[in-house]
Design an enzyme around this catalytic site. Structure first.
Site, PDB file in Angstrom:
ATOM      1  N   ASP A  38       0.795  -1.235   0.000  1.00 28.45           N
ATOM      2  CA  ASP A  38       0.000   0.000   0.000  1.00 28.45           C
ATOM      3  C   ASP A  38       0.826   1.283   0.000  1.00 28.45           C
ATOM      4  O   ASP A  38       0.297   2.361   0.284  1.00 28.45           O
ATOM      5  CB  ASP A  38      -0.963   0.041   1.206  1.00 28.45           C
ATOM      6  CG  ASP A  38      -2.208  -0.797   0.952  1.00 28.45           C
ATOM      7  OD1 ASP A  38      -2.378  -1.276  -0.188  1.00 28.45           O
ATOM      8  OD2 ASP A  38      -3.005  -0.964   1.894  1.00 28.45           O
ATOM      9  N   HIS A 243      29.780   5.280  -4.050  1.00 33.60           N
ATOM     10  CA  HIS A 243      28.327   5.438  -3.944  1.00 33.60           C
ATOM     11  C   HIS A 243      27.815   4.994  -2.568  1.00 33.60           C
ATOM     12  O   HIS A 243      26.817   4.298  -2.459  1.00 33.60           O
ATOM     13  CB  HIS A 243      27.614   4.669  -5.074  1.00 33.60           C
ATOM     14  CG  HIS A 243      27.823   5.296  -6.419  1.00 33.60           C
ATOM     15  ND1 HIS A 243      27.584   4.635  -7.595  1.00 33.60           N
ATOM     16  CD2 HIS A 243      28.253   6.535  -6.772  1.00 33.60           C
ATOM     17  CE1 HIS A 243      27.870   5.449  -8.609  1.00 33.60           C
ATOM     18  NE2 HIS A 243      28.275   6.597  -8.138  1.00 33.60           N
ATOM     19  N   ASP A 260      28.204  14.232  -0.727  1.00 33.33           N
ATOM     20  CA  ASP A 260      27.792  14.433  -2.128  1.00 33.33           C
ATOM     21  C   ASP A 260      26.269  14.440  -2.091  1.00 33.33           C
ATOM     22  O   ASP A 260      25.636  13.381  -1.967  1.00 33.33           O
ATOM     23  CB  ASP A 260      28.334  13.290  -3.004  1.00 33.33           C
ATOM     24  CG  ASP A 260      28.023  13.486  -4.485  1.00 33.33           C
ATOM     25  OD1 ASP A 260      27.147  14.316  -4.821  1.00 33.33           O
ATOM     26  OD2 ASP A 260      28.650  12.788  -5.298  1.00 33.33           O
ATOM     27  N   ASP A 271      24.265  19.241  -8.186  1.00 25.30           N
ATOM     28  CA  ASP A 271      25.109  18.098  -7.805  1.00 25.30           C
ATOM     29  C   ASP A 271      26.376  18.664  -7.182  1.00 25.30           C
ATOM     30  O   ASP A 271      27.225  19.211  -7.894  1.00 25.30           O
ATOM     31  CB  ASP A 271      25.415  17.285  -9.083  1.00 25.30           C
ATOM     32  CG  ASP A 271      26.141  15.983  -8.781  1.00 25.30           C
ATOM     33  OD1 ASP A 271      26.331  15.665  -7.598  1.00 25.30           O
ATOM     34  OD2 ASP A 271      26.516  15.290  -9.750  1.00 25.30           O
ATOM     35  N   HIS A 350      37.247   7.327 -11.204  1.00 28.28           N
ATOM     36  CA  HIS A 350      36.046   7.743 -11.939  1.00 28.28           C
ATOM     37  C   HIS A 350      36.373   8.918 -12.865  1.00 28.28           C
ATOM     38  O   HIS A 350      37.460   9.484 -12.813  1.00 28.28           O
ATOM     39  CB  HIS A 350      34.895   8.076 -10.979  1.00 28.28           C
ATOM     40  CG  HIS A 350      35.163   9.180 -10.007  1.00 28.28           C
ATOM     41  ND1 HIS A 350      35.159  10.513 -10.354  1.00 28.28           N
ATOM     42  CD2 HIS A 350      35.439   9.158  -8.666  1.00 28.28           C
ATOM     43  CE1 HIS A 350      35.392  11.252  -9.276  1.00 28.28           C
ATOM     44  NE2 HIS A 350      35.587  10.453  -8.239  1.00 28.28           N
ATOM     45  N   HIS A 354      30.055  14.834 -15.672  1.00 24.42           N
ATOM     46  CA  HIS A 354      28.970  14.330 -16.524  1.00 24.42           C
ATOM     47  C   HIS A 354      28.072  15.501 -16.857  1.00 24.42           C
ATOM     48  O   HIS A 354      28.144  16.554 -16.208  1.00 24.42           O
ATOM     49  CB  HIS A 354      28.192  13.227 -15.782  1.00 24.42           C
ATOM     50  CG  HIS A 354      27.823  13.586 -14.378  1.00 24.42           C
ATOM     51  ND1 HIS A 354      26.719  14.335 -14.075  1.00 24.42           N
ATOM     52  CD2 HIS A 354      28.437  13.335 -13.181  1.00 24.42           C
ATOM     53  CE1 HIS A 354      26.648  14.512 -12.759  1.00 24.42           C
ATOM     54  NE2 HIS A 354      27.694  13.926 -12.186  1.00 24.42           N
ATOM     55  N   HIS A 361      22.595  12.681 -13.803  1.00 31.29           N
ATOM     56  CA  HIS A 361      23.453  12.228 -14.907  1.00 31.29           C
ATOM     57  C   HIS A 361      22.609  12.473 -16.152  1.00 31.29           C
ATOM     58  O   HIS A 361      21.845  11.622 -16.579  1.00 31.29           O
ATOM     59  CB  HIS A 361      23.818  10.756 -14.761  1.00 31.29           C
ATOM     60  CG  HIS A 361      24.797  10.511 -13.648  1.00 31.29           C
ATOM     61  ND1 HIS A 361      25.320   9.285 -13.356  1.00 31.29           N
ATOM     62  CD2 HIS A 361      25.372  11.367 -12.757  1.00 31.29           C
ATOM     63  CE1 HIS A 361      26.158   9.389 -12.328  1.00 31.29           C
ATOM     64  NE2 HIS A 361      26.198  10.639 -11.949  1.00 31.29           N
ATOM     65  N   GLU A 384      34.304  17.170 -10.901  1.00 32.71           N
ATOM     66  CA  GLU A 384      34.343  16.483  -9.612  1.00 32.71           C
ATOM     67  C   GLU A 384      35.538  15.550  -9.434  1.00 32.71           C
ATOM     68  O   GLU A 384      35.367  14.340  -9.233  1.00 32.71           O
ATOM     69  CB  GLU A 384      33.042  15.716  -9.396  1.00 32.71           C
ATOM     70  CG  GLU A 384      32.612  14.819 -10.548  1.00 32.71           C
ATOM     71  CD  GLU A 384      31.291  14.115 -10.242  1.00 32.71           C
ATOM     72  OE1 GLU A 384      31.206  13.454  -9.197  1.00 32.71           O
ATOM     73  OE2 GLU A 384      30.347  14.231 -11.047  1.00 32.71           O
ATOM     74  N   TYR A 388      41.044   8.859  -3.469  1.00 33.03           N
ATOM     75  CA  TYR A 388      40.501   7.898  -2.505  1.00 33.03           C
ATOM     76  C   TYR A 388      41.601   6.898  -2.175  1.00 33.03           C
ATOM     77  O   TYR A 388      42.002   6.100  -3.024  1.00 33.03           O
ATOM     78  CB  TYR A 388      39.281   7.177  -3.112  1.00 33.03           C
ATOM     79  CG  TYR A 388      38.318   8.140  -3.781  1.00 33.03           C
ATOM     80  CD1 TYR A 388      37.315   8.773  -3.041  1.00 33.03           C
ATOM     81  CD2 TYR A 388      38.446   8.453  -5.138  1.00 33.03           C
ATOM     82  CE1 TYR A 388      36.450   9.681  -3.644  1.00 33.03           C
ATOM     83  CE2 TYR A 388      37.585   9.367  -5.747  1.00 33.03           C
ATOM     84  CZ  TYR A 388      36.590   9.977  -5.007  1.00 33.03           C
ATOM     85  OH  TYR A 388      35.750  10.883  -5.608  1.00 33.03           O
ATOM     86  N   ARG A 406      36.523  14.319  -2.409  1.00 33.62           N
ATOM     87  CA  ARG A 406      36.006  14.737  -3.720  1.00 33.62           C
ATOM     88  C   ARG A 406      35.490  16.167  -3.575  1.00 33.62           C
ATOM     89  O   ARG A 406      34.947  16.524  -2.518  1.00 33.62           O
ATOM     90  CB  ARG A 406      34.876  13.800  -4.191  1.00 33.62           C
ATOM     91  CG  ARG A 406      34.265  14.217  -5.524  1.00 33.62           C
ATOM     92  CD  ARG A 406      33.426  13.115  -6.199  1.00 33.62           C
ATOM     93  NE  ARG A 406      32.247  12.700  -5.472  1.00 33.62           N
ATOM     94  CZ  ARG A 406      32.127  11.587  -4.785  1.00 33.62           C
ATOM     95  NH1 ARG A 406      33.147  10.732  -4.720  1.00 33.62           N
ATOM     96  NH2 ARG A 406      31.007  11.282  -4.161  1.00 33.62           N
ATOM     97  N   GLU A 408      33.141  18.849  -5.871  1.00 33.27           N
ATOM     98  CA  GLU A 408      32.304  18.852  -7.085  1.00 33.27           C
ATOM     99  C   GLU A 408      31.494  20.137  -7.211  1.00 33.27           C
ATOM    100  O   GLU A 408      30.809  20.545  -6.279  1.00 33.27           O
ATOM    101  CB  GLU A 408      31.329  17.656  -7.025  1.00 33.27           C
ATOM    102  CG  GLU A 408      30.342  17.634  -8.168  1.00 33.27           C
ATOM    103  CD  GLU A 408      29.477  16.381  -8.193  1.00 33.27           C
ATOM    104  OE1 GLU A 408      29.217  15.805  -7.117  1.00 33.27           O
ATOM    105  OE2 GLU A 408      29.063  15.984  -9.295  1.00 33.27           O
TER     106      GLU A 408
END
Ligand code: GLY
Ligand code: MN
Ligand code: MN
Length: 441
Positions: A38, A243, A260, A271, A350, A354, A361, A384, A388, A406, A408
């Site tokens: 529901d 992520h 992020d 972003d 990475h 983008h 994205h 960005e 790491y 990072r 960005e």
């Protein structure tokens, strides 16, 4: 600032011209997604559908038909009918009358009539545009409609002989942002910048990551916004998980926290990533690595300009990151040889950004004829870079391990050079430390 029906109509006119004569285009909004018994996920219209219609209700399909000339076109909207009982439970619906009066449709139909009406419309067209392969259930329906129209051919009707990928046209329209779109993206960026600055001021050692996440959501919510993607709030080594979205660990003094997170405003995303010390002061190692990432980010932003290809900022960032890693003793060897061997991937795995727009994205191809495409006015990219150092990386001195950084920002290509939409949120070490030392809001 809000887009008006005139903006959506201009987009439909442009699309009709690109479709050519005797064509038909179909596009459906997103399906409602079931969460658990529901309870559905909150509905968010499909970006390309909304781009053409401004219609945010679920269960809707838009159709554009061109005739002998593509200058002449008709726009139909299939939507939910008004229904008193359903509206008591679930809220207002525009219905077919609202589709015409408020959303400028030339024709409007109940969504339940879609199958029969589409087969009828297909019988008069030579080319069909839709998003092939976007949604398997919709593909199946389109196949059935085409079959239905073909069967009707026996009775003397026509039916499309060509099926074309709608995304090829639509994505190219979306990749270049209008001034109005940039204004909406600027609002999203400003709200997100406020959220990051609040987080910098609110963070304390021993706070849970989700508590800091709540501080971001507080600002988004104050503006009626939701996150444009799942927020990442990663303390210490969690900042090395690209992520990471669990956000359920305790933030420790002496660690950095990588955030992020950003909101969307009227279907336009921002972003932003910032990385800062939980206790308000960068350690020597954190400062050293942060400075390398920041230098790479500044230089990459400068490369977001006309005359450069999309991948130039990435190349610039990789050069500076690799040199920085050599200078700090994390990589050994000669810079260009290390870049050639992609040795930096141990610490930077990475890309540098983008497209950004209605989707975080965003749509748009990155290469044309096999080559990274040229940047054009009105394109928006994220920049960005990061570093790491895995917590279990025994190839580097222990003091570096578990640091993830990072930075960005969102950058518009303009004829006057890069325009940073997210410039409100501080990123220099001194500015971050000064802001964190101020009493929180
Ligand atoms: N927030 C998603 C990304 O930076 O790509
Ligand atoms: Mn990004
Ligand atoms: Mn991001």
């Amino acid at each position: 600032m809000t887009l008006t029906q005139i903006d959506f109509q201009q987009r439909r006119t442009e699309l009709a011209q690109k479709m050519g004569p005797n064509s038909i285009m179909l596009i459906a909004t997103s399906p409602v997604v079931y969460r658990n018994r529901d309870a559905d996920y909150k509905f968010r219209a499909d970006s390309s559908f909304y781009y053409l219609t401004g219609f945010a209700e679920p269960e809707a399909v838009a159709v554009i038909e061109t005739f002998e000339s593509a200058d002449e076109y008709s726009y139909s909207l299939f939507c939910r009918e008004r229904d008193r009982e359903m509206e008591i439970w679930h809220g207002y619906r525009a219905g077919v009358d609202g589709a015409i009066e408020d959303y400028d449709a030339d024709e409007a139909y109940a969504i339940d009539l879609l199958d029969e009406e589409i087969i009828e419309k297909l019988q008069h067209k030579q080319q069909l545009y839709y998003r092939i392969g976007h949604d398997a259930a919709f593909d199946t329906r389109v196949n059935a409609w085409l079959k239905g129209a073909e069967n009707a051919q026996r009775k003397g009707a026509d039916s499309p002989s060509t099926v074309l990928q709608l995304d090829r046209i639509l994505d190219e329209m979306r990749v270049i942002k209008s001034e109005q779109e940039l204004e909406l993206m600027q609002i999203a960026a400003n709200i997100s910048a406020d959220a990051h600055m609040r987080a910098m001021q609110k963070v304390r050692p021993n706070m849970m990551e989700y508590v800091l996440d709540a501080e971001l959501n507080y600002i988004f919510g104050q503006h009626g916004c939701v996150p444009a993607y799942n927020s990442i709030v990663g303390g210490g080594k969690n900042g090395c998980i690209l992520h990471y979205v669990e956000n359920n660990q305790m933030l420790k003094s002496g660690d950095l926290v990588l955030i992020d997170a950003a909101c969307e405003y009227q279907h336009y995303a921002s972003d932003i990533t910032r990385t800062f010390p939980v206790n308000g002061k960068f350690s020597a190692q954190q400062k050293a690595l942060y400075t390398v990432v920041l230098d790479a980010q500044y230089a990459a932003i400068e490369a977001v300009k006309l005359g450069n290809r999309y991948n130039e900022p990435h190349k610039v960032a990789v050069k500076i990151l690799t040199q920085g890693l050599i200078d700090l003793g994390l990589l050994q060897g000669e810079r260009d040889a290390l870049i050639e061997a992609e040795a930096y991937q141990q610490f930077y795995m990475h890309g540098t950004g983008h497209w950004l727009g209605m989707d975080v994205h965003d749509v748009g191809v990155y290469k044309l004829a096999g080559e990274s495409r040229m940047l054009e006015e009105g394109m928006v990219v994220t920049i960005e870079p990061g570093l790491y150092i895995a917590p279990d990386d025994e190839s580097v001195d222990e003091k570096w391990r578990g640091i993830g950084i990072r930075i960005e920002d969102d950058v518009v290509v303009t004829k006057n050079g890069p325009r940073v939409l997210t410039a409100n949120v501080v990123k220099n070490i001194e500015d971050i430390e000064a802001l964190m030392a101020q009493p929180s809001l």
